[in-house]
Scaffold this active site. Structure first.
Site, PDB file in Angstrom:
ATOM      1  N   TYR A  15       0.805  -1.229   0.000  1.00 43.93           N
ATOM      2  CA  TYR A  15       0.000   0.000   0.000  1.00 43.93           C
ATOM      3  C   TYR A  15       0.835   1.276   0.000  1.00 43.93           C
ATOM      4  CZ  TYR A  15      -3.596  -3.302   1.442  1.00 43.93           C
ATOM      5  OH  TYR A  15      -4.446  -4.367   1.507  1.00 43.93           O
ATOM      6  N   HIS A  20      -4.571   5.889  -1.841  1.00 44.94           N
ATOM      7  CA  HIS A  20      -5.217   5.890  -0.527  1.00 44.94           C
ATOM      8  C   HIS A  20      -4.232   6.241   0.594  1.00 44.94           C
ATOM      9  CE1 HIS A  20      -9.082   5.322   1.154  1.00 44.94           C
ATOM     10  NE2 HIS A  20      -8.946   4.106   1.644  1.00 44.94           N
ATOM     11  N   PHE A  66      -5.041  -0.010   9.761  1.00 44.47           N
ATOM     12  CA  PHE A  66      -5.679   0.031   8.453  1.00 44.47           C
ATOM     13  C   PHE A  66      -6.689   1.177   8.443  1.00 44.47           C
ATOM     14  CE2 PHE A  66      -3.782  -4.101   8.241  1.00 44.47           C
ATOM     15  CZ  PHE A  66      -3.319  -4.161   6.941  1.00 44.47           C
ATOM     16  N   ASN A  68      -9.761   1.807   7.570  1.00 42.93           N
ATOM     17  CA  ASN A  68     -11.138   1.759   8.071  1.00 42.93           C
ATOM     18  C   ASN A  68     -11.241   1.656   9.582  1.00 42.93           C
ATOM     19  OD1 ASN A  68     -11.680   1.816   5.357  1.00 42.93           O
ATOM     20  ND2 ASN A  68     -12.467  -0.258   5.259  1.00 42.93           N
ATOM     21  N   ASP A  93      -6.597  11.255   1.419  1.00 42.00           N
ATOM     22  CA  ASP A  93      -6.919  11.309  -0.002  1.00 42.00           C
ATOM     23  C   ASP A  93      -8.363  11.732  -0.182  1.00 42.00           C
ATOM     24  OD1 ASP A  93      -7.517   8.671   1.212  1.00 42.00           O
ATOM     25  OD2 ASP A  93      -8.302   8.172  -0.767  1.00 42.00           O
ATOM     26  N   ASN A 114     -13.969   6.181   4.586  1.00 43.30           N
ATOM     27  CA  ASN A 114     -14.120   5.292   5.743  1.00 43.30           C
ATOM     28  C   ASN A 114     -13.162   5.595   6.884  1.00 43.30           C
ATOM     29  OD1 ASN A 114     -16.328   3.860   4.747  1.00 43.30           O
ATOM     30  ND2 ASN A 114     -15.000   2.503   3.579  1.00 43.30           N
TER      31      ASN A 114
END
Length: 184
Positions: A15, A20, A66, A68, A93, A114
């Protein structure tokens, strides 16, 4: 006055350079410019750095929960340091802004993000600043999740770096509450 900047993103190599992770990339940039090092904090489920911007102490946080589940880390941090939500800026973002644009706003909803949704739920407040880095929208037919988790092209990385440089030049003003240079 801003005392904490939270960069939103997802941990893990896969990632690192995705759309994101614009928030992670921004706070990494700030820490690098300030010569601050990151330390892992199990207490806050994240990585923490401390730096000085314009003569003001500033804390940086990257939740490692993470995207969320960012609210748990942020909530623990705010409670421990007794910071109010108004003393926090969350860098993230934003699909609704064209790539290369950046906007600053205070208060509001989560706009479908989220990470913001979870922070709002954990701190029971919408009254914090958001530094929104435009990533644009996916092309018709492409899933949003695939788009935001896809890698940034070299041009897009260079564009983000340019935006980060411009924002960093004004961080001393941001920390003390002068947001006129980039407000919505």
């Amino acid at each position: 006055m801003i005392k904490l900047i939270v960069g939103l993103g997802n941990p893990g190599r896969q990632y690192e350079k995705t759309r994101h992770n614009a928030g992670f990339l921004f706070v990494d940039y700030l820490a690098g410019v300030a010569g601050a090092g990151w330390s892992s904090s199990g207490q806050f489920s994240g990585e923490v750095a401390e730096c000085n911007v314009g003569g003001c102490k500033l804390m940086l946080l990257k939740p490692m929960t993470f995207m969320n589940k960012s609210g748990m880390s942020v909530g623990k941090f705010l409670r421990y340091y007794k910071f109010s939500p108004e003393e926090m800026l969350v860098a993230h973002d934003d699909l609704e802004l064209f790539e290369g644009l950046v906007r600053l706003k205070r208060d509001g909803g989560h706009g479908g993000h989220n990470g913001l949704r979870d922070i709002i739920a954990h701190i029971d407040s919408r009254d914090f600043y958001r530094l929104r880095f435009g990533i644009g929208r996916p092309v018709a037919g492409e899933k949003v999740a695939d788009y935001v988790l896809s890698g940034l092209s070299l041009d897009a990385q260079a564009g983000l770096l340019s935006v980060f440089e411009e924002v960093a030049k004004n961080m001393a003003d941001v920390v003390v509450g002068n947001f006129a240079f980039m407000s919505d």
